[in-house]
Motif scaffolding. Structure first.
Motif, PDB file in Angstrom:
ATOM      1  N   ILE A   1      -1.600   2.327   3.958  1.00  0.00           N
ATOM      2  CA  ILE A   1      -1.244   2.180   2.540  1.00  0.00           C
ATOM      3  C   ILE A   1      -1.131   3.552   1.884  1.00  0.00           C
ATOM      4  CG2 ILE A   1      -2.094   1.366   0.290  1.00  0.00           C
ATOM      5  CD1 ILE A   1      -3.277  -1.066   1.862  1.00  0.00           C
ATOM      6  N   ALA A   2      -2.083   4.419   2.161  1.00  0.00           N
ATOM      7  CA  ALA A   2      -2.029   5.772   1.592  1.00  0.00           C
ATOM      8  C   ALA A   2      -0.793   6.511   2.087  1.00  0.00           C
ATOM      9  CB  ALA A   2      -3.292   6.544   1.949  1.00  0.00           C
ATOM     10  N   HIS A   3      -0.448   6.361   3.343  1.00  0.00           N
ATOM     11  CA  HIS A   3       0.741   7.022   3.896  1.00  0.00           C
ATOM     12  C   HIS A   3       2.006   6.515   3.211  1.00  0.00           C
ATOM     13  CE1 HIS A   3       2.790   8.585   7.824  1.00  0.00           C
ATOM     14  NE2 HIS A   3       3.292   9.119   6.739  1.00  0.00           N
ATOM     15  N   ALA A   4       2.079   5.188   2.989  1.00  0.00           N
ATOM     16  CA  ALA A   4       3.243   4.615   2.312  1.00  0.00           C
ATOM     17  C   ALA A   4       3.347   5.111   0.879  1.00  0.00           C
ATOM     18  CB  ALA A   4       3.154   3.089   2.351  1.00  0.00           C
TER      19      ALA A   4
ATOM     20  N   ALA B   1       4.491   8.765   0.940  1.00  0.00           N
ATOM     21  CA  ALA B   1       5.888   8.885   1.366  1.00  0.00           C
ATOM     22  C   ALA B   1       6.850   8.490   0.247  1.00  0.00           C
ATOM     23  CB  ALA B   1       6.127   8.016   2.593  1.00  0.00           C
ATOM     24  N   ASN B   2       6.423   7.644  -0.681  1.00  0.00           N
ATOM     25  CA  ASN B   2       7.302   7.160  -1.738  1.00  0.00           C
ATOM     26  C   ASN B   2       7.079   7.818  -3.092  1.00  0.00           C
ATOM     27  OD1 ASN B   2       8.822   5.257  -0.192  1.00  0.00           O
ATOM     28  ND2 ASN B   2       6.980   3.981  -0.133  1.00  0.00           N
ATOM     29  N   VAL B   3       6.100   8.686  -3.193  1.00  0.00           N
ATOM     30  CA  VAL B   3       5.858   9.407  -4.445  1.00  0.00           C
ATOM     31  C   VAL B   3       6.142  10.886  -4.176  1.00  0.00           C
ATOM     32  CG1 VAL B   3       4.160   9.999  -6.214  1.00  0.00           C
ATOM     33  CG2 VAL B   3       4.124   7.729  -5.172  1.00  0.00           C
ATOM     34  N   PRO B   4       7.259  11.403  -4.730  1.00  0.00           N
ATOM     35  CA  PRO B   4       7.673  12.779  -4.411  1.00  0.00           C
ATOM     36  C   PRO B   4       6.613  13.846  -4.733  1.00  0.00           C
ATOM     37  CG  PRO B   4       9.408  11.616  -5.597  1.00  0.00           C
ATOM     38  CD  PRO B   4       8.210  10.734  -5.590  1.00  0.00           C
ATOM     39  N   LYS B   5       5.861  13.682  -5.790  1.00  0.00           N
ATOM     40  CA  LYS B   5       4.874  14.697  -6.166  1.00  0.00           C
ATOM     41  C   LYS B   5       3.711  14.776  -5.173  1.00  0.00           C
ATOM     42  CE  LYS B   5       5.786  14.687 -11.078  1.00  0.00           C
ATOM     43  NZ  LYS B   5       5.243  14.572 -12.407  1.00  0.00           N
TER      44      LYS B   5
ATOM     45  N   ASP C   1       3.310  16.962  -0.826  1.00  0.00           N
ATOM     46  CA  ASP C   1       2.638  18.164  -0.326  1.00  0.00           C
ATOM     47  C   ASP C   1       1.461  17.847   0.599  1.00  0.00           C
ATOM     48  OD1 ASP C   1       4.403  19.625  -1.813  1.00  0.00           O
ATOM     49  OD2 ASP C   1       3.010  19.983  -3.473  1.00  0.00           O
ATOM     50  N   ILE C   2       0.913  16.627   0.503  1.00  0.00           N
ATOM     51  CA  ILE C   2      -0.228  16.301   1.366  1.00  0.00           C
ATOM     52  C   ILE C   2       0.198  15.469   2.577  1.00  0.00           C
ATOM     53  CG2 ILE C   2      -1.921  16.469  -0.497  1.00  0.00           C
ATOM     54  CD1 ILE C   2      -1.972  13.379  -0.513  1.00  0.00           C
ATOM     55  N   GLY C   3       1.485  15.355   2.805  1.00  0.00           N
ATOM     56  CA  GLY C   3       1.990  14.579   3.937  1.00  0.00           C
ATOM     57  C   GLY C   3       1.533  15.112   5.281  1.00  0.00           C
ATOM     58  N   TRP C   4       1.226  16.396   5.360  1.00  0.00           N
ATOM     59  CA  TRP C   4       0.755  16.996   6.619  1.00  0.00           C
ATOM     60  C   TRP C   4      -0.574  16.394   7.077  1.00  0.00           C
ATOM     61  CZ3 TRP C   4      -4.046  19.100   6.553  1.00  0.00           C
ATOM     62  CH2 TRP C   4      -4.598  19.392   5.298  1.00  0.00           C
TER      63      TRP C   4
END
Length: 193
Positions: free
Chosen positions: A48-51, A54-58, A61-64
């Motif tokens: 859920i956090a990953h989704a 992935a859908n909130v542009p701001k 930065d923490i996608g890594w």
């Protein structure tokens, strides 16, 4: 006159003389199932956090962080399946004439002994997962504490109840010797002197 003689170390009873009784083998599967459910909840939270990220542009930065979280969840899943197979067989209990013992631990091992003359009461209980596997736990409470001083999980429901009755009988000072007709059943519970 107060006398307090020293006892020679050689005169102490040997811990090797205790006949340890293992926990019910179903406890391994019960613990694995409980751990797997908790791990699946972790997978759901990470997913859920990953989704959301992935859908909130701001938050991009923490996608890594997510490859690390997924790796952690996979390691947790492997641990959930593997650890009970190692841990549970190293646990055991012994019921003696004056006390009840419980041992546990893989790396840090401990043996807890609770003498019956310190016991206030004993109770059995089980959580939904334990009920599903037909298991229960015995909790023994001693004087001066708010929680149980001895908790033995992974017992068959019948064995847990018989142990509770035995411990309560010892606390009340009742003759807790098993009748001759029950001698075979008592041997299964491990009521050894």
């Amino acid at each position: 006159m107060f006398v307090n003689p020293e006892i020679p170390i050689d005169a102490l009873p040997s811990a090797d003389a205790v006949e340890w009784h293992p926990l019910d083998p179903r406890f391994v599967r019960c613990r694995q199932a409980r751990n797997i459910v908790r791990t699946l909840i972790l997978f759901a939270i990470v997913g859920i956090a990953h989704a959301v990220v992935a859908n909130v542009p701001k938050l991009g930065d923490i996608g890594w962080l997510f490859p690390w979280l997924w790796a952690l969840a996979v390691v947790r899943f492997a641990w959930a399946v593997f650890w009970p197979v190692v841990d549970i067989p190293r646990r055991g209990y012994a019921v003696r004439d004056k006390d009840i013992l419980y041992k546990a631990g893989v790396f840090w091992r401990s043996v807890t002994a609770v003498p019956y003359n310190r016991v206030q009461h004993a109770e059995t209980g089980n959580a939904p997962m334990e009920r599903r596997f037909g298991l229960a736990r015995l909790t023994v409470f001693t004087a001066g504490t708010t929680g149980g001083d001895l908790r033995i999980e992974g017992l068959d429901e019948t064995t847990a109840e018989r142990l509770r009755v035995f411990v309560v009988g010892k606390v009340r000072g009742e003759d807790s010797e098993a009748p001759a007709a029950d001698a075979e059943e008592t041997a299964g519970v491990g009521l050894s002197a």
